[in-house]
Design a protein around this motif. Sequence first.
Motif, PDB file in Angstrom:
ATOM      1  N   LEU A 138       0.752  -1.258   0.164  1.00  0.00           N
ATOM      2  CA  LEU A 138       0.073   0.016   0.154  1.00  0.00           C
ATOM      3  C   LEU A 138       0.948   1.292   0.063  1.00  0.00           C
ATOM      4  N   VAL A 139       1.980   1.253   0.705  1.00  0.00           N
ATOM      5  CA  VAL A 139       2.998   2.552   0.748  1.00  0.00           C
ATOM      6  C   VAL A 139       3.574   2.586  -0.601  1.00  0.00           C
ATOM      7  N   ALA A 140       3.790   1.690  -1.338  1.00  0.00           N
ATOM      8  CA  ALA A 140       4.302   1.586  -2.745  1.00  0.00           C
ATOM      9  C   ALA A 140       3.654   2.384  -3.766  1.00  0.00           C
ATOM     10  N   ILE A 141       2.150   2.490  -3.397  1.00  0.00           N
ATOM     11  CA  ILE A 141       1.334   2.914  -4.539  1.00  0.00           C
ATOM     12  C   ILE A 141       1.977   4.154  -5.076  1.00  0.00           C
ATOM     13  N   PRO A 142       1.996   5.463  -4.516  1.00  0.00           N
ATOM     14  CA  PRO A 142       2.451   6.616  -4.939  1.00  0.00           C
ATOM     15  C   PRO A 142       3.605   6.690  -5.381  1.00  0.00           C
ATOM     16  N   ILE A 143       4.823   5.938  -5.179  1.00  0.00           N
ATOM     17  CA  ILE A 143       6.118   5.877  -5.619  1.00  0.00           C
ATOM     18  C   ILE A 143       6.338   6.406  -6.965  1.00  0.00           C
ATOM     19  N   LEU A 176       9.761   4.442  -0.541  1.00  0.00           N
ATOM     20  CA  LEU A 176      10.484   3.219  -1.427  1.00  0.00           C
ATOM     21  C   LEU A 176      11.203   2.553  -0.159  1.00  0.00           C
ATOM     22  N   GLY A 177      12.028   3.258   0.733  1.00  0.00           N
ATOM     23  CA  GLY A 177      12.478   2.611   1.897  1.00  0.00           C
ATOM     24  C   GLY A 177      11.456   1.975   2.636  1.00  0.00           C
ATOM     25  N   VAL A 178      10.285   2.451   3.199  1.00  0.00           N
ATOM     26  CA  VAL A 178       9.563   1.831   3.935  1.00  0.00           C
ATOM     27  C   VAL A 178       8.786   0.861   3.030  1.00  0.00           C
ATOM     28  N   ASN A 179       8.726   0.753   1.914  1.00  0.00           N
ATOM     29  CA  ASN A 179       8.093  -0.271   1.029  1.00  0.00           C
ATOM     30  C   ASN A 179       8.879  -1.556   1.207  1.00  0.00           C
ATOM     31  N   GLN A 180      10.238  -1.330   0.847  1.00  0.00           N
ATOM     32  CA  GLN A 180      11.255  -2.364   0.604  1.00  0.00           C
ATOM     33  C   GLN A 180      11.475  -3.083   2.146  1.00  0.00           C
ATOM     34  N   GLY A 181      11.327  -2.281   3.033  1.00  0.00           N
ATOM     35  CA  GLY A 181      11.636  -2.551   4.344  1.00  0.00           C
ATOM     36  C   GLY A 181      10.596  -3.596   5.021  1.00  0.00           C
ATOM     37  N   LEU A 182       9.296  -3.229   4.739  1.00  0.00           N
ATOM     38  CA  LEU A 182       8.064  -3.941   5.148  1.00  0.00           C
ATOM     39  C   LEU A 182       7.990  -5.482   4.101  1.00  0.00           C
ATOM     40  N   LEU A 190       6.749   0.786 -15.695  1.00  0.00           N
ATOM     41  CA  LEU A 190       6.908  -0.386 -15.255  1.00  0.00           C
ATOM     42  C   LEU A 190       6.713  -0.853 -13.954  1.00  0.00           C
ATOM     43  N   GLY A 191       7.498   0.425 -12.872  1.00  0.00           N
ATOM     44  CA  GLY A 191       7.292  -0.025 -11.695  1.00  0.00           C
ATOM     45  C   GLY A 191       5.905   0.098 -11.029  1.00  0.00           C
ATOM     46  N   ALA A 192       4.938   1.004 -11.893  1.00  0.00           N
ATOM     47  CA  ALA A 192       3.659   1.105 -11.396  1.00  0.00           C
ATOM     48  C   ALA A 192       2.948  -0.209 -11.664  1.00  0.00           C
ATOM     49  N   ALA A 193       3.367  -1.006 -12.760  1.00  0.00           N
ATOM     50  CA  ALA A 193       2.653  -2.209 -12.921  1.00  0.00           C
ATOM     51  C   ALA A 193       3.084  -3.506 -11.996  1.00  0.00           C
ATOM     52  N   TYR A 194       4.156  -3.154 -11.561  1.00  0.00           N
ATOM     53  CA  TYR A 194       4.824  -4.202 -10.387  1.00  0.00           C
ATOM     54  C   TYR A 194       3.998  -3.926  -9.211  1.00  0.00           C
ATOM     55  N   VAL A 195       3.823  -2.822  -8.890  1.00  0.00           N
ATOM     56  CA  VAL A 195       2.999  -2.277  -7.480  1.00  0.00           C
ATOM     57  C   VAL A 195       1.602  -3.004  -7.591  1.00  0.00           C
ATOM     58  N   ALA A 196       1.060  -2.797  -8.791  1.00  0.00           N
ATOM     59  CA  ALA A 196      -0.131  -3.185  -9.062  1.00  0.00           C
ATOM     60  C   ALA A 196      -0.355  -4.974  -8.816  1.00  0.00           C
ATOM     61  N   MET A 197       0.374  -5.596  -9.298  1.00  0.00           N
ATOM     62  CA  MET A 197       0.548  -7.112  -9.250  1.00  0.00           C
ATOM     63  C   MET A 197       0.843  -7.459  -8.016  1.00  0.00           C
ATOM     64  N   GLY A 198       1.790  -6.852  -7.212  1.00  0.00           N
ATOM     65  CA  GLY A 198       2.332  -7.204  -6.097  1.00  0.00           C
ATOM     66  C   GLY A 198       1.172  -7.134  -4.853  1.00  0.00           C
TER      67      GLY A 198
END
Length: 421
Positions: A92-97, A117-123, A179-187
């Motif tokens: 959820l944190v990754a959505i706006p990145i 991004l740091g919060v996203n990757q840490g979690l 491409l990053g936005a597509a990864y976030v949606a799939m994850g």
Amino acid sequence: MTRTATAPRLGIRANLAQFSLLVAVNGLVGGVLGQERTVLPLLAERTFHLTGYTFLLTYVLAFGVTKAATNYFAGSWSDRFGRKPVLLAGWLVAIPIPLMLIWAPSWGWVVAANVLLGVNQGLTWSTTVIMKIDLAGPARRGLAMGLNEAAGYIAVAVTAMATGYLAAHFGLRPAPFLLGAAYVAMGLGLTGLAVRETHAHARLEATRHTARPDGRHDHLHAELTNRQVFGHTSLREPALSAASQAGMVNNLNDGLAWGLFPILFATAGLSVSRIGILAAVYPAVWGLGQLITGPLSDRWGRKHLITAGMLVQAAALALVALAGSFGAWVVAAVLLGAGTALVYPTLLAVIGDVAHPVWRARAVGVYRLWRDGGFAVGAVLAGVVADLWGVRAAVWVVAVLTAASGIVVAIRMYETHPKRH
């Protein structure tokens, strides 16, 4: 008729469907990170016209500090609230990145995106590590960590190369970050719909936990407080603390590679597409190599692989500093990836070997706090040295630190594999 929950079983084969799903999810986690590897240093220089390496590396510093802190909390939160809620929160944190990177009107927006991004990757990355250790049980931790880290860093490599291609053909924004936005949606979708909680597997392993025959871990009880876990993982316990310092130095040199290598290659006259290839080779060898080194640590043991890996990384960094051609830098990137592959999954396996299942998630969090703190240390150190004496001098300093870290492991760490000590 009510459906009863299946009793947890330990082992990769017994949990193959969920384990494979978590490998795929961590690949998406790596892809979100990989969207920046090639493009962001060039964006800083060409779009925002930043001068001075220290200022340029503020985004690596922001990422490293927030990821390190979030790693620590991810471990304790996954014990308190469960693994899946923490993983879901990370997505959820990754959505706006990607959107912030696409529309950033100033460098401050890029730094803010890297905080998220740091919060996203840490979690997300911490939790997939914990969940795979939960599922795999004690016998195949090296293999489990090799598969986990391979998925993440192969995705980093593929995405770094893909974004380099997109940037060369369509510009630095917005194409690479879509491409990053597509990864976030799939994850987010896979985690919400298909991932299952694994905390019960850790509790099951705790009931079967046996003491080490040589009595080395007798002082590490199941009832350790958070403060005691932090102290043992950071300083007191030789294997845990040696792993923590090696992890920090490993990511210190990764932060250098992320922030300054593209600039070094650009000043040598390499094209964006060739910089993308170099940015991809290192994590590609790192990622694929872990498919070999993870299970190898289950057969040969942990300590010597880690020592060798740190020394190989030091040699690779020295070659980067000495070289001036694309071919030589490809060789250096391969060596750096191979050295990192020897170290990365093996350090996580050491944490799993030593830490009791009851506080293992917290130990993983503390280890990853120190390890990813290396991004922040590397950003500051490399930036300051590069500003004072140039990029190649910064690479030499980090090479020396990496060699020293390998020597510390050789002296301080003992063999932790349950069948090899």
